[in-house]
Design an enzyme around this catalytic site. Sequence first.
Site, PDB file in Angstrom:
ATOM      1  CE  LYS A 189      -3.264   2.703   2.760  1.00 27.07           C
ATOM      2  NZ  LYS A 189      -4.071   2.824   3.982  1.00 27.07           N
ATOM      3  CD  GLU A 231      -6.480   8.334  10.408  1.00 29.44           C
ATOM      4  OE1 GLU A 231      -5.890   7.247  10.494  1.00 29.44           O
ATOM      5  OE2 GLU A 231      -6.619   8.937   9.327  1.00 29.44           O
TER       6      GLU A 231
END
Length: 387
Positions: free
Chosen positions: A141, A191
């Site tokens: 990723k 977040e």
Amino acid sequence: MLESLALKQNLNFEFGALFASNGRELLSSGIHEWISVPARGGQDRGQGLHAAVEAAFERARRAGQANPILVGAIPFDVREPSCLYVPAAYEWREQAAVAEVVGEPSGVPDLLDQRSLPDEDGFKKAVEHAIVNFRHSDVRKAVLSVIRELRFAESMDVGRLLAGLRAQNSQGYLFRIPLPDEGELVGVSPELLIRKEGGRIVSNPLAGSAKRQPDPRADRAAAEQLERSQKDQYEHRLVIENIRSILAPLCARLDVPAAPSLMSTAAMWHLSTRIEGALQDPAMTALQLACIIHPTPAVCGFPTESAHKLIRYVEPFERGLFTGLVGWCDAQGNGEWAITIRCGIARHDTLRLFAGAGIVEASNPASEWEEVQAKLGTMLSACGLAA
């Protein structure tokens, strides 16, 4: 609840930094001491950033502060200078009092021009490059980002931006941080990297996103599709397992839900996992923990070092504070650090906005471009501009 330290109500507060969460907000006034030491190795007691912060706290104590506090931002690349400071004074307030700080929204200056770096074609080619790299390396990723630079006829009212961001996401981590070059970092992050209160910690990583839809049925369908998406679930697992592997050795107890839940903002749906734990060593500070965890696969990729090299190769700019950390830590070790996303840097008549997307082998370049544009929508809407 973290201990709330309040200054006298009649204190005339000159605006400095703001960080809001959990129904309260931290406001600072003046700068007692800047700290630009890079955060690399900041988890090590008595060295580097940790030593610089402890020394600054001690000087602040000698100047009369009972529990000095550190506030500011740390870059994505921890080898770069930090943007942290110990304020001359600070107070905690209930979040309802925010209007006293941000002021009433004013008109938006005329937008003279804007540009995207990279442009749509360049971003899609970067995604394709990353996907090819996945097939020939250990990278699974990589998070790729874009900058949208807006130039106005006059300086943007940052107070108006804050009010617009608060209206869109009242539960987010709202921040306004002065920068040494006369700019301001402003945004509302959904977040949480780490919160520490005594020996208890919370981390709430996000990975896997879908754009909100105006029609309620379509919006619900988008959320359900995100929950079923193998690509997004895989991307999320990479993040959670990485954070678990880092925190587990540090904790006497660590609770990690078996599956993510949905979190929403005005612009996006996210896959979210709330991790809670109890530290083996309660003396570890929130800043130390943040330096140990950062950067997570949610903002960098996996494996971290290889993904970071790929990002440096394909992104045509330095991220600076974007996808770094923003927050605070006091001299008792308590604190909160959020991921610096849904943000921009305001400097005179220019506003530079940032957004990123997690790329895995199953990613589609067109879909990833649409995702970063949707994420830019939070800041653009706060400016009164259509995405």
